[in-house]
Motif scaffolding. Structure first.
Motif, PDB file in Angstrom:
ATOM      1  N   CYS A  25       0.866  -1.177   0.000  1.00  0.00           N
ATOM      2  CA  CYS A  25       0.000   0.000   0.000  1.00  0.00           C
ATOM      3  C   CYS A  25       0.905   1.229   0.000  1.00  0.00           C
ATOM      4  N   SER A  26       0.352   2.404   0.100  1.00  0.00           N
ATOM      5  CA  SER A  26       1.159   3.630   0.048  1.00  0.00           C
ATOM      6  C   SER A  26       2.040   3.805   1.284  1.00  0.00           C
ATOM      7  N   PHE A  27       1.781   3.036   2.347  1.00  0.00           N
ATOM      8  CA  PHE A  27       2.617   3.068   3.548  1.00  0.00           C
ATOM      9  C   PHE A  27       3.624   1.922   3.565  1.00  0.00           C
ATOM     10  N   GLU A  28       3.701   1.172   2.474  1.00  0.00           N
ATOM     11  CA  GLU A  28       4.600   0.034   2.296  1.00  0.00           C
ATOM     12  C   GLU A  28       4.247  -1.177   3.159  1.00  0.00           C
ATOM     13  N   CYS A  44      -5.518  -3.002   2.079  1.00  0.00           N
ATOM     14  CA  CYS A  44      -4.614  -3.130   3.225  1.00  0.00           C
ATOM     15  C   CYS A  44      -5.429  -3.179   4.513  1.00  0.00           C
ATOM     16  N   CYS A  47      -4.410   0.160   6.858  1.00  0.00           N
ATOM     17  CA  CYS A  47      -4.818   1.540   6.555  1.00  0.00           C
ATOM     18  C   CYS A  47      -6.038   1.631   5.633  1.00  0.00           C
ATOM     19  N   GLY A  49      -5.932   1.151   2.481  1.00  0.00           N
ATOM     20  CA  GLY A  49      -5.483   1.553   1.153  1.00  0.00           C
ATOM     21  C   GLY A  49      -5.451   0.405   0.163  1.00  0.00           C
ATOM     22  N   GLU A  50      -5.338   0.767  -1.100  1.00  0.00           N
ATOM     23  CA  GLU A  50      -5.265  -0.213  -2.181  1.00  0.00           C
ATOM     24  C   GLU A  50      -3.898  -0.887  -2.181  1.00  0.00           C
ATOM     25  N   ARG A  52      -1.068  -2.677  -4.298  1.00  0.00           N
ATOM     26  CA  ARG A  52      -0.582  -2.726  -5.679  1.00  0.00           C
ATOM     27  C   ARG A  52       0.668  -3.586  -5.737  1.00  0.00           C
ATOM     28  N   ARG A  54       4.260  -4.680  -5.907  1.00  0.00           N
ATOM     29  CA  ARG A  54       5.521  -4.000  -5.604  1.00  0.00           C
ATOM     30  C   ARG A  54       6.495  -4.224  -6.743  1.00  0.00           C
TER      31      ARG A  54
END
Length: 77
Positions: A25-28, A44, A47, A49-50, A52, A54
């Protein structure tokens, strides 16, 4: 630069930086393909989040830019 975490936070599967199969996600937050496509359904759990795919880090760059060795999976957590 991405941290390139070494394992799935949900099941502990190894996720080498030089191989495909990890999703972030955008927070890894990092998960394997099986967890991402299955129980997590692309979201996720930390959080919302989506998740994706890596990117892969080229093997030739791992000496200069090593992946993280800190595992995030916590058994029975």
């Amino acid at each position: 630069m991405l941290e390139m975490r070494p394992d799935c936070e949900r099941c502990g599967t190894d996720l080498p930086a030089e191989k495909a199969g990890a999703h972030i996600c955008s927070f890894e937050c990092t998960f394997c393909s099986d967890c991402t496509k299955g129980p997590l359904a692309g979201s996720c759990p930390n959080c919302g989040g989506e998740l994706r795919q890596r990117p892969v880090r080229a093997t030739a760059l791992l000496d200069r830019f090593p992946a993280s060795t800190e595992r995030k999976y916590k058994a029975n957590a």
